[in-house]
Design an enzyme around this catalytic site. Structure first.
Site, PDB file in Angstrom:
ATOM      1  N   TRP A 178       0.989  -1.249  -0.076  1.00 42.22           N
ATOM      2  CA  TRP A 178      -0.024  -0.002  -0.065  1.00 42.22           C
ATOM      3  C   TRP A 178       0.757   1.192  -0.047  1.00 42.22           C
ATOM      4  O   TRP A 178       1.860   1.537   1.014  1.00 42.22           O
ATOM      5  CB  TRP A 178      -0.925   0.107   1.063  1.00 42.22           C
ATOM      6  CG  TRP A 178      -1.544   1.326   1.418  1.00 42.22           C
ATOM      7  CD1 TRP A 178      -2.521   1.905   0.476  1.00 42.22           C
ATOM      8  CD2 TRP A 178      -1.450   2.425   2.193  1.00 42.22           C
ATOM      9  NE1 TRP A 178      -2.739   3.165   0.841  1.00 42.22           N
ATOM     10  CE2 TRP A 178      -2.120   3.536   1.704  1.00 42.22           C
ATOM     11  CE3 TRP A 178      -0.113   2.771   3.273  1.00 42.22           C
ATOM     12  CZ2 TRP A 178      -1.927   4.862   2.610  1.00 42.22           C
ATOM     13  CZ3 TRP A 178       0.008   4.027   3.867  1.00 42.22           C
ATOM     14  CH2 TRP A 178      -1.069   4.993   3.555  1.00 42.22           C
ATOM     15  N   GLU A 217      -2.891  -2.662  -2.480  1.00 40.36           N
ATOM     16  CA  GLU A 217      -3.905  -2.278  -1.896  1.00 40.36           C
ATOM     17  C   GLU A 217      -4.504  -1.083  -2.342  1.00 40.36           C
ATOM     18  O   GLU A 217      -3.723   0.222  -2.182  1.00 40.36           O
ATOM     19  CB  GLU A 217      -3.651  -2.112  -0.250  1.00 40.36           C
ATOM     20  CG  GLU A 217      -4.887  -1.783   0.383  1.00 40.36           C
ATOM     21  CD  GLU A 217      -4.377  -1.576   2.022  1.00 40.36           C
ATOM     22  OE1 GLU A 217      -3.238  -2.170   2.431  1.00 40.36           O
ATOM     23  OE2 GLU A 217      -5.220  -1.031   2.738  1.00 40.36           O
ATOM     24  N   LYS A 219      -6.806   2.500  -2.661  1.00 37.18           N
ATOM     25  CA  LYS A 219      -7.415   3.573  -1.819  1.00 37.18           C
ATOM     26  C   LYS A 219      -7.867   4.776  -2.515  1.00 37.18           C
ATOM     27  O   LYS A 219      -7.505   4.942  -3.821  1.00 37.18           O
ATOM     28  CB  LYS A 219      -6.189   4.116  -0.922  1.00 37.18           C
ATOM     29  CG  LYS A 219      -6.861   4.922   0.425  1.00 37.18           C
ATOM     30  CD  LYS A 219      -5.431   5.017   1.542  1.00 37.18           C
ATOM     31  CE  LYS A 219      -6.159   5.991   2.370  1.00 37.18           C
ATOM     32  NZ  LYS A 219      -5.242   5.744   3.511  1.00 37.18           N
ATOM     33  N   ASP A 251      -9.518  -2.894   1.254  1.00 39.18           N
ATOM     34  CA  ASP A 251      -9.870  -2.419   2.417  1.00 39.18           C
ATOM     35  C   ASP A 251     -11.080  -1.687   2.862  1.00 39.18           C
ATOM     36  O   ASP A 251     -11.407  -0.969   1.925  1.00 39.18           O
ATOM     37  CB  ASP A 251      -8.685  -1.309   3.019  1.00 39.18           C
ATOM     38  CG  ASP A 251      -8.375  -0.935   4.082  1.00 39.18           C
ATOM     39  OD1 ASP A 251      -9.689  -0.396   4.779  1.00 39.18           O
ATOM     40  OD2 ASP A 251      -7.442  -1.002   4.926  1.00 39.18           O
ATOM     41  N   HIS A 278      -8.702  -6.002   4.010  1.00 37.83           N
ATOM     42  CA  HIS A 278      -8.420  -5.458   5.223  1.00 37.83           C
ATOM     43  C   HIS A 278      -9.722  -5.161   5.897  1.00 37.83           C
ATOM     44  O   HIS A 278     -10.362  -4.354   5.221  1.00 37.83           O
ATOM     45  CB  HIS A 278      -7.458  -3.972   4.996  1.00 37.83           C
ATOM     46  CG  HIS A 278      -5.901  -4.644   5.222  1.00 37.83           C
ATOM     47  ND1 HIS A 278      -5.004  -3.562   5.070  1.00 37.83           N
ATOM     48  CD2 HIS A 278      -5.426  -5.460   5.398  1.00 37.83           C
ATOM     49  CE1 HIS A 278      -3.857  -4.082   5.234  1.00 37.83           C
ATOM     50  NE2 HIS A 278      -3.888  -5.061   5.279  1.00 37.83           N
ATOM     51  N   ASP A 286     -11.515   7.214   6.186  1.00 38.82           N
ATOM     52  CA  ASP A 286     -10.780   6.059   6.643  1.00 38.82           C
ATOM     53  C   ASP A 286     -10.436   6.235   8.019  1.00 38.82           C
ATOM     54  O   ASP A 286      -9.028   5.925   8.390  1.00 38.82           O
ATOM     55  CB  ASP A 286      -9.646   5.861   5.857  1.00 38.82           C
ATOM     56  CG  ASP A 286      -8.966   4.852   5.705  1.00 38.82           C
ATOM     57  OD1 ASP A 286      -9.454   3.736   6.296  1.00 38.82           O
ATOM     58  OD2 ASP A 286      -7.578   4.694   5.259  1.00 38.82           O
ATOM     59  N   ASP A 288     -10.408   4.170  10.444  1.00 37.72           N
ATOM     60  CA  ASP A 288      -9.796   2.744  10.988  1.00 37.72           C
ATOM     61  C   ASP A 288     -10.255   2.521  12.662  1.00 37.72           C
ATOM     62  O   ASP A 288      -9.387   2.175  13.444  1.00 37.72           O
ATOM     63  CB  ASP A 288      -8.270   2.902  10.995  1.00 37.72           C
ATOM     64  CG  ASP A 288      -7.754   2.600   9.675  1.00 37.72           C
ATOM     65  OD1 ASP A 288      -7.877   1.594   9.154  1.00 37.72           O
ATOM     66  OD2 ASP A 288      -6.936   3.395   9.139  1.00 37.72           O
ATOM     67  N   ASP A 318      -7.257  -4.199   9.987  1.00 36.99           N
ATOM     68  CA  ASP A 318      -6.568  -3.126   9.747  1.00 36.99           C
ATOM     69  C   ASP A 318      -7.311  -2.050  10.594  1.00 36.99           C
ATOM     70  O   ASP A 318      -7.918  -1.092   9.770  1.00 36.99           O
ATOM     71  CB  ASP A 318      -6.335  -3.089   8.196  1.00 36.99           C
ATOM     72  CG  ASP A 318      -5.554  -1.549   8.344  1.00 36.99           C
ATOM     73  OD1 ASP A 318      -4.776  -1.196   9.338  1.00 36.99           O
ATOM     74  OD2 ASP A 318      -5.243  -1.070   7.057  1.00 36.99           O
TER      75      ASP A 318
END
Ligand code: RNT
Ligand code: ZN
Length: 417
Positions: A178, A217, A219, A251, A278, A286, A288, A318
């Site tokens: 990533w 990955e 995004k 993700d 993820h 994002d 998390d 993640d």
């Protein structure tokens, strides 16, 4: 309710409960080491960059390999089933400073010993953030050849280290790339950076290696890179579709807030034999957050199970929340992923599919809703007892004790001199 009664209730719907429990036990969940130390790693730089952010100062963060391993041990002792640990290149254990493009398997020997003695698999991540060679938020797509080639060498080393893990642990290892690369404001050239990323990936993947599952990955945006992200979803899906041994990792925090990964899984399964994930929880961005047992998590699990993709799904977590007890965060998030999988495994999937195929949508709606209140919790409790972990909030007493005896005594806590 008794387990035997709950089991009968599911069996009446055609669900094989014992099989569901076995499948849950065998499905490894990749637990990310970076929840334990706010994505710091052991390089000593301290500052997280690359458009990702942790917030909070909860006491007791791990600051050494020993502390991180100890905390991880506490977490996994409270989680049933099979587990893997996901590491980043920045978690190398070295005596002196080693440049990121010169890291080698020997710098991860301690992790191999750790994983072997706990029977854990390892997954791996190249680390393209929190580093001075990430210049102007660019790494593999940089037009500065010194920068670009540095990160190509870094990724090549990460693949070699992943191959070393695979050989030592006799399990395939996901190696994730990533990159933060992007621009804050509307760029004048989008194609240039993407062509350079393509070239970098070709260079990185040119070496055939045993046991490595290469994943990239995608995004949508990062903090400070709101306008443009080089490694977008389209870019990587197209790259993977044209490079048969590279897989697109999704993700759950990397899409527009109204998009859901659960809806993307079946599209990927039409073309790819592996489904790297993820699992995170985005809150408006994002962010998390620790994974909750919410509708989207259940739907992701249902898509994996009902499409017979348990073996194809490479489930990695993640999330990183620095505002709560980090060991508890691991336990809560991982157990929720397992609860979602169990929920999915207990669905009468064939019957639901038949209703759809016969256009019986009223009955489908009715059944989908009635299923929600079946005695799922009783089956979960039974599985936890089998796995010799607490089935309810009882595990939290251990966290409280660990916090009192270990975490609260660590140096570097707020208020320490
Ligand atoms: C960032 C990506 C990436 C990181 C970890 C630390 O947006 O999700 O996977 O979170 O590698
Ligand atoms: Zn991620």
């Amino acid at each position: 309710m008794e387990y035997s009664q709950a089991k009968k209730r599911y069996e009446a719907l055609g669900v094989d409960v014992e099989l569901a429990l076995r499948l849950l036990t065998d499905k490894a969940i990749g637990i990310h080491c970076w929840q334990g130390d706010d994505v710091n790693g052991f390089e000593g730089s301290g500052a997280l960059s690359g458009g990702i952010q942790t917030t909070g100062n909860y006491p007791g963060k791990a600051t050494t390999p020993q502390e991180l391993m100890m905390d991880f041990d506490k977490a996994i002792s409270l989680i049933g089933g099979s587990k893997r640990i996901a590491l980043h290149m920045t978690y190398a254990i070295t005596d002196e400073k080693v440049e990121r493009d010169s890291l080698e398997p020997k710098h991860f020997e301690a992790w191999v010993d750790y994983a072997k003695s706990r029977k854990l698999g390892i997954d791996f991540n190249a680390t393209f953030f929190s580093h001075p060679m990430m210049k102007d938020n660019l790494t593999l797509s940089s037009n500065d050849e010194e920068v670009r080639s540095y990160w190509v060498r870094h990724a090549i080393q990460s693949r070699r280290i992943a191959a070393y893990f695979a050989k030592e642990l006799k399990t395939e290892v996901v190696n994730d790339i990533w990159i933060p690369d992007g621009y804050k404001d509307i760029p004048a050239d989008r194609l240039g950076p993407r062509m350079r990323l393509k070239q970098s990936l070709d260079e990185i993947f040119s070496e055939p290696l045993e046991g490595v599952i290469d994943v990239v990955e995608c995004k949508l945006f990062g903090i400070g890179m709101e306008a443009f992200t080089v490694g977008s979803s389209e870019f990587y899906i197209a790259y993977c579709a044209s490079h048969p041994k590279v897989y697109n990792l999704m993700d759950t925090g990397h899409y527009h807030p109204t998009e859901v990964v659960s809806d993307k899984i079946s599209s990927m399964l039409c073309y790819f034999d592996k489904l790297p994930l993820h699992v995170s929880r985005p809150m408006r961005w994002d962010s998390d957050h620790v994974v909750r047992l919410d509708d989207e998590l259940k739907e992701i699990a249902c898509e994996i199970v009902r499409n017979d993709a348990l073996d194809k799904a490479l489930i990695g977590l993640d999330f990183f929340d620095a505002s709560i007890n980090r060991v508890a965060a691991w336990v809560i998030g991982t157990r929720n992923m397992q609860k979602a999988l169990l929920y999915a495994l207990l669905q009468p999937n064939k019957r639901l599919k038949t209703l759809q195929d016969n256009n019986e949508f009223t009955e489908l709606l009715m059944l989908q809703e009635e299923l929600k209140t079946l005695p799922f919790g009783t089956i979960w409790e039974h599985w936890c007892h089998e796995q010799q972990v607490e089935s309810d909030e009882g595990w939290f007493d251990e966290i409280k004790q660990y916090e009192k005896e270990v975490l609260s005594k660590r140096k570097g806590n707020i208020g320490d001199n």
